[in-house]
Design a protein around this motif. Structure first.
Motif, PDB file in Angstrom:
ATOM      1  N   ALA A  88       0.828  -1.209   0.000  1.00 48.47           N
ATOM      2  CA  ALA A  88       0.000   0.000   0.000  1.00 48.47           C
ATOM      3  C   ALA A  88       0.858   1.252   0.000  1.00 48.47           C
ATOM      4  O   ALA A  88       0.330   2.358   0.103  1.00 48.47           O
ATOM      5  CB  ALA A  88      -0.915   0.003   1.229  1.00 48.47           C
ATOM      6  N   GLY A  89       2.191   1.073  -0.143  1.00 59.18           N
ATOM      7  CA  GLY A  89       3.110   2.171   0.056  1.00 59.18           C
ATOM      8  C   GLY A  89       3.171   3.182  -1.051  1.00 59.18           C
ATOM      9  O   GLY A  89       4.262   3.607  -1.443  1.00 59.18           O
ATOM     10  N   PHE A  90       2.030   3.591  -1.556  1.00 62.05           N
ATOM     11  CA  PHE A  90       1.972   4.676  -2.552  1.00 62.05           C
ATOM     12  C   PHE A  90       2.339   5.970  -1.835  1.00 62.05           C
ATOM     13  O   PHE A  90       1.705   6.374  -0.878  1.00 62.05           O
ATOM     14  CB  PHE A  90       0.557   4.764  -3.128  1.00 62.05           C
ATOM     15  CG  PHE A  90       0.356   5.935  -4.043  1.00 62.05           C
ATOM     16  CD1 PHE A  90       0.775   5.869  -5.351  1.00 62.05           C
ATOM     17  CD2 PHE A  90      -0.252   7.092  -3.596  1.00 62.05           C
ATOM     18  CE1 PHE A  90       0.586   6.928  -6.210  1.00 62.05           C
ATOM     19  CE2 PHE A  90      -0.449   8.165  -4.447  1.00 62.05           C
ATOM     20  CZ  PHE A  90      -0.030   8.091  -5.757  1.00 62.05           C
ATOM     21  N   GLY A  91       3.400   6.623  -2.314  1.00 61.52           N
ATOM     22  CA  GLY A  91       3.840   7.848  -1.670  1.00 61.52           C
ATOM     23  C   GLY A  91       4.904   7.600  -0.615  1.00 61.52           C
ATOM     24  O   GLY A  91       5.290   8.507   0.101  1.00 61.52           O
ATOM     25  N   GLY A  92       5.385   6.389  -0.537  1.00 63.17           N
ATOM     26  CA  GLY A  92       6.388   6.069   0.468  1.00 63.17           C
ATOM     27  C   GLY A  92       5.804   5.208   1.565  1.00 63.17           C
ATOM     28  O   GLY A  92       4.685   5.435   2.019  1.00 63.17           O
ATOM     29  N   VAL A  93       6.565   4.220   2.003  1.00 67.14           N
ATOM     30  CA  VAL A  93       6.052   3.257   2.975  1.00 67.14           C
ATOM     31  C   VAL A  93       5.882   3.886   4.352  1.00 67.14           C
ATOM     32  O   VAL A  93       5.079   3.426   5.157  1.00 67.14           O
ATOM     33  CB  VAL A  93       6.993   2.037   3.057  1.00 67.14           C
ATOM     34  CG1 VAL A  93       6.492   1.013   4.053  1.00 67.14           C
ATOM     35  CG2 VAL A  93       7.133   1.397   1.682  1.00 67.14           C
ATOM     36  N   VAL A 150       4.376   6.483   5.292  1.00 67.02           N
ATOM     37  CA  VAL A 150       2.975   6.887   5.508  1.00 67.02           C
ATOM     38  C   VAL A 150       2.161   5.712   6.019  1.00 67.02           C
ATOM     39  O   VAL A 150       1.421   5.820   7.007  1.00 67.02           O
ATOM     40  CB  VAL A 150       2.370   7.422   4.190  1.00 67.02           C
ATOM     41  CG1 VAL A 150       0.926   7.850   4.388  1.00 67.02           C
ATOM     42  CG2 VAL A 150       3.217   8.569   3.646  1.00 67.02           C
ATOM     43  N   TRP A 151       2.311   4.577   5.375  1.00 67.21           N
ATOM     44  CA  TRP A 151       1.500   3.405   5.708  1.00 67.21           C
ATOM     45  C   TRP A 151       2.066   2.642   6.892  1.00 67.21           C
ATOM     46  O   TRP A 151       1.315   1.973   7.614  1.00 67.21           O
ATOM     47  CB  TRP A 151       1.407   2.513   4.471  1.00 67.21           C
ATOM     48  CG  TRP A 151       0.857   3.263   3.308  1.00 67.21           C
ATOM     49  CD1 TRP A 151       1.556   3.854   2.295  1.00 67.21           C
ATOM     50  CD2 TRP A 151      -0.516   3.564   3.057  1.00 67.21           C
ATOM     51  NE1 TRP A 151       0.713   4.484   1.428  1.00 67.21           N
ATOM     52  CE2 TRP A 151      -0.571   4.320   1.866  1.00 67.21           C
ATOM     53  CE3 TRP A 151      -1.707   3.255   3.714  1.00 67.21           C
ATOM     54  CZ2 TRP A 151      -1.754   4.778   1.326  1.00 67.21           C
ATOM     55  CZ3 TRP A 151      -2.898   3.704   3.174  1.00 67.21           C
ATOM     56  CH2 TRP A 151      -2.913   4.455   1.998  1.00 67.21           C
ATOM     57  N   GLY A 201      -0.217   1.711   9.971  1.00 68.25           N
ATOM     58  CA  GLY A 201      -0.380   0.324  10.385  1.00 68.25           C
ATOM     59  C   GLY A 201       0.072   0.075  11.810  1.00 68.25           C
ATOM     60  O   GLY A 201      -0.625  -0.572  12.597  1.00 68.25           O
ATOM     61  N   ILE A 202       1.257   0.611  12.171  1.00 66.47           N
ATOM     62  CA  ILE A 202       1.819   0.346  13.490  1.00 66.47           C
ATOM     63  C   ILE A 202       1.094   1.103  14.588  1.00 66.47           C
ATOM     64  O   ILE A 202       0.808   0.554  15.660  1.00 66.47           O
ATOM     65  CB  ILE A 202       3.321   0.692  13.499  1.00 66.47           C
ATOM     66  CG1 ILE A 202       4.093  -0.264  12.579  1.00 66.47           C
ATOM     67  CG2 ILE A 202       3.893   0.627  14.913  1.00 66.47           C
ATOM     68  CD1 ILE A 202       5.553   0.108  12.396  1.00 66.47           C
TER      69      ILE A 202
END
Length: 217
Positions: A54-59, A61-62, A66-67
């Protein structure tokens, strides 16, 4: 004060079961005590695989979403502190974060599981996409699409930066905000060398934090 995490690894910031300063946002709620029931290796792998896919724009962000927001494995402050540590270590920041976080919960196997989930699926996708781009990369419409994707990626990165700043605003930590602005001006506006700025900013930040905590005690 530094505490000992799972498998002897030092945890970043306060213990995961320690109450955080009052904050109305869900991300600032107290994280569960993962030292008693840490997620298994498969859960770590799947969680980081979802973040990377899902890391659109850099991981980053996600990863934060998530964490902190979804799994609640860390509070917002703990994530900021851990990411700050990873930011000053050699190598990609998000990769450092997976190793620190995975090893904190499950030792070396946990670090490998988190890293494999982060890197494995995107690597396979990028191999396929690279082959397609090599063949169709000269198409003008594709170039325009990629330009639009770059703009959206920047927007997502700015969004997560503001989310990470929220704990500082909630606590009204003026000194931390001033240090952050000073570093931004030095690197982003004055274009000073990053290593030189860090060599000055890190000792100053540590000294200010030590002084503030000493005065508060």
């Amino acid at each position: 004060m530094e505490t000992e995490g799972v498998r002897g690894w030092p945890s970043a910031g306060p213990p995961l079961n320690e109450a955080m300063p009052p904050d109305s946002s869900p991300a600032a709620a107290t994280a569960p005590d993962l030292s008693k029931s840490p997620p298994d290796l498969l859960t770590l792998f799947i969680a980081f695989a979802k973040m990377s896919l899902a890391g659109f724009g850099g991981v980053l962000v996600w990863a934060r979403r998530g964490i902190v927001d979804h799994h609640k494995w860390m509070t917002a402050d703990e994530f900021n502190e851990t990411f700050a540590l990873c930011h000053f270590l050699p190598g990609p920041n998000i990769v450092n974060l997976t190793f620190v976080f995975g090893s904190r919960l499950r030792g070396i196997p946990g670090a490998i599981a988190a890293f494999s989930g982060l890197v494995g699926p995107p690597a396979l996708i990028m191999v396929v996409m690279g082959m397609l781009y090599h063949r169709y990369g000269e198409i003008d419409a594709l170039r325009r699409i990629l330009s639009g994707v770059a703009c959206a990626a920047i927007g997502l990165m700015l969004a997560v930066v503001f989310r990470m700043m929220t704990p500082l605003f909630k606590r009204r930590d003026v000194i931390a905000l001033l240090v952050m602005v000073a570093v931004f001006v030095a690197i982003g506006v004055l274009r000073l060398p990053l290593p030189a700025v860090l060599l000055v900013a890190i000792p100053i930040s540590i000294a200010i934090t030590y002084w503030v905590k000493r005065e508060a005690a």
